[in-house]
Design a protein around this motif. Structure first.
Motif, mmCIF file in Angstrom:
data_model
loop_
_atom_site.group_PDB
_atom_site.id
_atom_site.type_symbol
_atom_site.label_atom_id
_atom_site.label_comp_id
_atom_site.label_asym_id
_atom_site.label_seq_id
_atom_site.Cartn_x
_atom_site.Cartn_y
_atom_site.Cartn_z
ATOM 1 N N VAL A 92 48.213 1.096 -16.301
ATOM 2 C CA VAL A 92 48.487 0.968 -14.873
ATOM 3 C C VAL A 92 48.140 2.273 -14.159
ATOM 4 O O VAL A 92 47.458 2.268 -13.130
ATOM 5 N N PHE A 93 48.583 3.394 -14.710
ATOM 6 C CA PHE A 93 48.270 4.684 -14.095
ATOM 7 C C PHE A 93 46.771 4.947 -14.090
ATOM 8 O O PHE A 93 46.210 5.402 -13.089
ATOM 9 N N VAL A 94 46.104 4.669 -15.195
ATOM 10 C CA VAL A 94 44.659 4.901 -15.288
ATOM 11 C C VAL A 94 43.920 4.036 -14.272
ATOM 12 O O VAL A 94 43.045 4.520 -13.551
ATOM 13 N N ALA A 95 44.276 2.761 -14.192
ATOM 14 C CA ALA A 95 43.616 1.861 -13.232
ATOM 15 C C ALA A 95 43.820 2.342 -11.798
ATOM 16 O O ALA A 95 42.908 2.277 -10.977
ATOM 17 N N ARG A 96 45.002 2.849 -11.520
ATOM 18 C CA ARG A 96 45.318 3.282 -10.162
ATOM 19 C C ARG A 96 44.594 4.572 -9.778
ATOM 20 O O ARG A 96 44.166 4.734 -8.646
ATOM 21 N N TYR A 97 44.428 5.498 -10.719
ATOM 22 C CA TYR A 97 43.948 6.839 -10.368
ATOM 23 C C TYR A 97 42.559 7.203 -10.882
ATOM 24 O O TYR A 97 42.062 8.278 -10.554
ATOM 25 N N LYS A 98 41.899 6.343 -11.633
ATOM 26 C CA LYS A 98 40.614 6.723 -12.211
ATOM 27 C C LYS A 98 39.522 6.953 -11.177
ATOM 28 O O LYS A 98 38.618 7.736 -11.397
ATOM 29 N N SER A 99 39.604 6.332 -10.032
ATOM 30 C CA SER A 99 38.518 6.432 -9.058
ATOM 31 C C SER A 99 38.783 7.421 -7.922
ATOM 32 O O SER A 99 37.962 7.552 -7.034
ATOM 33 N N ILE A 100 39.901 8.149 -7.967
ATOM 34 C CA ILE A 100 40.185 9.051 -6.846
ATOM 35 C C ILE A 100 39.683 10.474 -7.078
ATOM 36 O O ILE A 100 39.816 11.312 -6.198
ATOM 37 N N GLY A 101 39.142 10.746 -8.243
ATOM 38 C CA GLY A 101 38.536 12.050 -8.481
ATOM 39 C C GLY A 101 39.501 13.190 -8.719
ATOM 40 O O GLY A 101 39.377 14.236 -8.095
ATOM 41 N N VAL A 102 40.459 13.012 -9.616
ATOM 42 C CA VAL A 102 41.356 14.116 -9.942
ATOM 43 C C VAL A 102 40.673 15.056 -10.940
ATOM 44 O O VAL A 102 39.840 14.634 -11.739
ATOM 45 N N ASP A 103 41.049 16.327 -10.855
ATOM 46 C CA ASP A 103 40.491 17.334 -11.754
ATOM 47 C C ASP A 103 41.370 17.556 -12.977
ATOM 48 O O ASP A 103 40.880 17.961 -14.035
ATOM 49 N N SER A 104 42.665 17.329 -12.830
ATOM 50 C CA SER A 104 43.588 17.506 -13.946
ATOM 51 C C SER A 104 44.856 16.712 -13.697
ATOM 52 O O SER A 104 45.098 16.218 -12.586
ATOM 53 N N ILE A 105 45.664 16.614 -14.748
ATOM 54 C CA ILE A 105 46.945 15.921 -14.694
ATOM 55 C C ILE A 105 48.004 16.966 -15.024
ATOM 56 O O ILE A 105 47.865 17.700 -15.998
ATOM 57 N N ALA A 106 49.069 17.025 -14.222
ATOM 58 C CA ALA A 106 50.173 17.941 -14.507
ATOM 59 C C ALA A 106 51.445 17.139 -14.673
ATOM 60 O O ALA A 106 51.678 16.166 -13.955
ATOM 61 N N GLY A 107 52.268 17.538 -15.629
ATOM 62 C CA GLY A 107 53.526 16.853 -15.889
ATOM 63 C C GLY A 107 54.702 17.776 -15.714
ATOM 64 O O GLY A 107 54.679 18.922 -16.156
ATOM 65 N N PHE A 108 55.745 17.256 -15.047
ATOM 66 C CA PHE A 108 56.964 18.024 -14.826
ATOM 67 C C PHE A 108 57.812 18.052 -16.086
ATOM 68 O O PHE A 108 57.985 17.029 -16.753
ATOM 69 N N ILE A 147 53.734 27.406 -13.755
ATOM 70 C CA ILE A 147 52.462 26.792 -14.119
ATOM 71 C C ILE A 147 51.635 27.843 -14.850
ATOM 72 O O ILE A 147 51.698 29.023 -14.508
ATOM 73 N N PRO A 148 50.882 27.446 -15.871
ATOM 74 C CA PRO A 148 50.066 28.436 -16.573
ATOM 75 C C PRO A 148 49.074 29.114 -15.616
ATOM 76 O O PRO A 148 48.407 28.447 -14.824
ATOM 77 N N ARG A 149 49.011 30.418 -15.713
ATOM 78 C CA ARG A 149 48.100 31.210 -14.877
ATOM 79 C C ARG A 149 46.661 30.723 -15.095
ATOM 80 O O ARG A 149 46.224 30.537 -16.213
ATOM 81 N N GLY A 150 45.951 30.469 -14.001
ATOM 82 C CA GLY A 150 44.546 30.068 -14.069
ATOM 83 C C GLY A 150 44.284 28.606 -14.369
ATOM 84 O O GLY A 150 43.145 28.190 -14.519
ATOM 85 N N SER A 151 45.326 27.788 -14.433
ATOM 86 C CA SER A 151 45.126 26.380 -14.785
ATOM 87 C C SER A 151 44.621 25.528 -13.627
ATOM 88 O O SER A 151 44.058 24.460 -13.847
ATOM 89 N N VAL A 152 44.808 25.994 -12.395
ATOM 90 C CA VAL A 152 44.369 25.262 -11.213
ATOM 91 C C VAL A 152 43.679 26.250 -10.275
ATOM 92 O O VAL A 152 44.155 27.366 -10.083
ATOM 93 N N LYS A 153 42.559 25.813 -9.732
ATOM 94 C CA LYS A 153 41.873 26.675 -8.759
ATOM 95 C C LYS A 153 41.884 25.999 -7.389
ATOM 96 O O LYS A 153 42.113 24.789 -7.279
ATOM 97 N N LYS A 154 41.626 26.784 -6.369
ATOM 98 C CA LYS A 154 41.643 26.281 -5.002
ATOM 99 C C LYS A 154 40.705 25.076 -4.885
ATOM 100 O O LYS A 154 39.574 25.106 -5.357
ATOM 101 N N GLY A 155 41.218 24.009 -4.269
ATOM 102 C CA GLY A 155 40.432 22.796 -4.070
ATOM 103 C C GLY A 155 40.587 21.763 -5.170
ATOM 104 O O GLY A 155 40.140 20.628 -5.011
ATOM 105 N N ASP A 156 41.204 22.129 -6.291
ATOM 106 C CA ASP A 156 41.430 21.156 -7.365
ATOM 107 C C ASP A 156 42.353 20.044 -6.883
ATOM 108 O O ASP A 156 43.297 20.284 -6.119
#
Length: 166
Positions: A80-96, A145-154
């Motif tokens: 369900v999550f994959v079907a919902r988000y596969k086409s929106i162009g995410v760069d990474s997945i983060a979990g709380f 969050i790990p240093r360097g794991s996300v850059k501006k615009g991600d």
């Protein structure tokens, strides 16, 4: 997609909406997966509802713990999550920390994206701390969050658990 009852899961663990009659009834299983609404058919298969948990005022608490012992339903959640988000162009997945660690990694793997752990302060080396925030039920916390794991615009898809309260 086979119904849960075809996978030898005990009837006591199958929500009423997850029977063969339901699947063969008004909609096919494939059509059923299109309904991602909060109280839709897929939500009813995935999580049981406990009213007023953990305290009065919370109308519905959606318990995700039950599907973890049923691989077919756990896979449905990921699908369900994959079907919902596969086409929106995410760069990474983060979990709380820590509930996002249950669903985040399998979703990241399915989408072929990196997974980033968002941990409580003091639990992860070489990390950047966020601002203090109030928790849903009580107390305050800080995430890192790990240093360097996300850059501006991600574009980062944030995963916790399913909807807890409505």
């Amino acid at each position: 997609l086979q119904s849960v009852t075809e996978k030898n899961i005990p009837a006591s663990h199958v929500p009423p909406s997850r029977t063969n009659e339901h699947i063969e009834g008004n909609m096919s299983a494939k059509e059923e997966l299109k309904d991602y609404s909060q109280n839709g058919a897929v939500a009813k298969k995935i999580a049981s509802v406990t009213p007023y948990f953990p305290f009065k005022g919370i109308e519905r608490f959606y318990d995700i713990g039950g599907f973890l012992k049923h691989p077919e339903i756990f896979q449905l959640v990921v699908d369900v999550f994959v079907a919902r988000y596969k086409s929106i162009g995410v760069d990474s997945i983060a979990g709380f920390d820590a509930r996002g660690f249950i669903l985040g990694p399998p979703i990241a793997l399915a989408l072929k994206k990196p997974f980033i752990m968002l941990r409580k302060k003091g639990k992860m080396p070489n990390s950047i701390s966020g601002k203090e925030y109030g928790k849903e039920y009580a107390g305050k916390d800080v995430l890192t969050i790990p240093r360097g794991s996300v850059k501006k615009g991600d574009r980062v898809l944030l995963i916790d658990d399913l909807v807890v309260a409505t």
